[in-house]
Motif scaffolding. Sequence first.
Motif, PDB file in Angstrom:
ATOM      1  N   ASP A 152      70.645  55.480  22.302  1.00  0.00           N
ATOM      2  CA  ASP A 152      69.333  54.836  22.318  1.00  0.00           C
ATOM      3  C   ASP A 152      68.599  55.316  21.062  1.00  0.00           C
ATOM      4  O   ASP A 152      68.972  56.336  20.471  1.00  0.00           O
ATOM      5  N   ASP A 155      64.596  54.906  20.263  1.00  0.00           N
ATOM      6  CA  ASP A 155      63.221  55.411  20.371  1.00  0.00           C
ATOM      7  C   ASP A 155      63.087  56.534  21.392  1.00  0.00           C
ATOM      8  O   ASP A 155      63.592  56.433  22.515  1.00  0.00           O
ATOM      9  N   ASN A 156      62.414  57.587  20.993  1.00  0.00           N
ATOM     10  CA  ASN A 156      62.232  58.787  21.823  1.00  0.00           C
ATOM     11  C   ASN A 156      63.561  59.443  22.184  1.00  0.00           C
ATOM     12  O   ASN A 156      63.649  60.205  23.151  1.00  0.00           O
ATOM     13  N   ASP A 205      70.168  58.376  26.464  1.00  0.00           N
ATOM     14  CA  ASP A 205      68.911  57.614  26.509  1.00  0.00           C
ATOM     15  C   ASP A 205      67.850  58.498  27.142  1.00  0.00           C
ATOM     16  O   ASP A 205      68.155  59.317  28.017  1.00  0.00           O
ATOM     17  N   ASP A 206      66.601  58.315  26.689  1.00  0.00           N
ATOM     18  CA  ASP A 206      65.516  59.106  27.283  1.00  0.00           C
ATOM     19  C   ASP A 206      64.957  58.448  28.547  1.00  0.00           C
ATOM     20  O   ASP A 206      64.129  59.043  29.227  1.00  0.00           O
TER      21      ASP A 206
HETATM   22 MG   LIG Z   1      64.216  55.289  24.332  1.00  0.00          MG
END
Ligand SMILES: [Mg+2]
Length: 239
Positions: free
Chosen positions: A17, A19-20, A180-181
């Motif tokens: 993933d 973002d973040n 993934d976050d």
């Molecule tokens: Mg993310």
Amino acid sequence: MENSNATGDGRPVFFFDIDNCLYSRSKKVHDMMKTLIRQYFATHLQLSPEESQTLHETYYQQYGLAIEGLVRHHKIDPLEYNRLVDDALPLEAVLHPDPELRALLQSINTSKVKLWLFTNAYVNHGKRVVKLLGVEDLFEGITYCDYASPPLVCKPKREAYELAMRQSGATDPGKCYFIDDSAINCQAAVEFGWKNVIHKLEPEDPDPEFPHGRWHIRDLKELKTIFPEVFKEGEVEAK
Ligand SMILES: [Mg+2]
């Protein structure tokens, strides 16, 4: 970087993933995004700031991303949304080349595993972020949410994981790696049959009440300990 139809060469695929996940939540990109999304809701749906916030939260919880609710219920133009929200984020102010991240990704043995991006953002945003982080060249491709062709296929929908496998050329769900976050995205990956699912937390996050992936980590460097088999020899620190 390819977008689709990669040929499978038998290597397992490691999905990241963006973002973040490749950068920390402390960069507050998500908060910047929230502001622009709420402005969009207020302008395009003629809502008050409070109504915008409530509806944004509802769609985020229900669908995992705001645009899904906007497309489903308000027939908005997803590419215009992308232009006014994701593409308008002042990312240059907060995201910079990350030599530590680059070194970590470079220590992965790409003859053993294929590195692939898997994001719910549109392709513009996904590519922009990895470019700013200075790691764009280290991934063999990207699976993104194609805002240009609704209905949107995005995590945690099953079809998104199928698409990621197809585009990256992965054939065996049991050999896929994924980080993934988002708890719901990790959970959906496990239910889909992906084996090596890692939930990325921030240092200040409490341990989840129940596991969403098979592991959770707070620093990407921990991948070396969990999956020594995908790193180059000599890169895995002795325990
Ligand atoms: Mg993310």
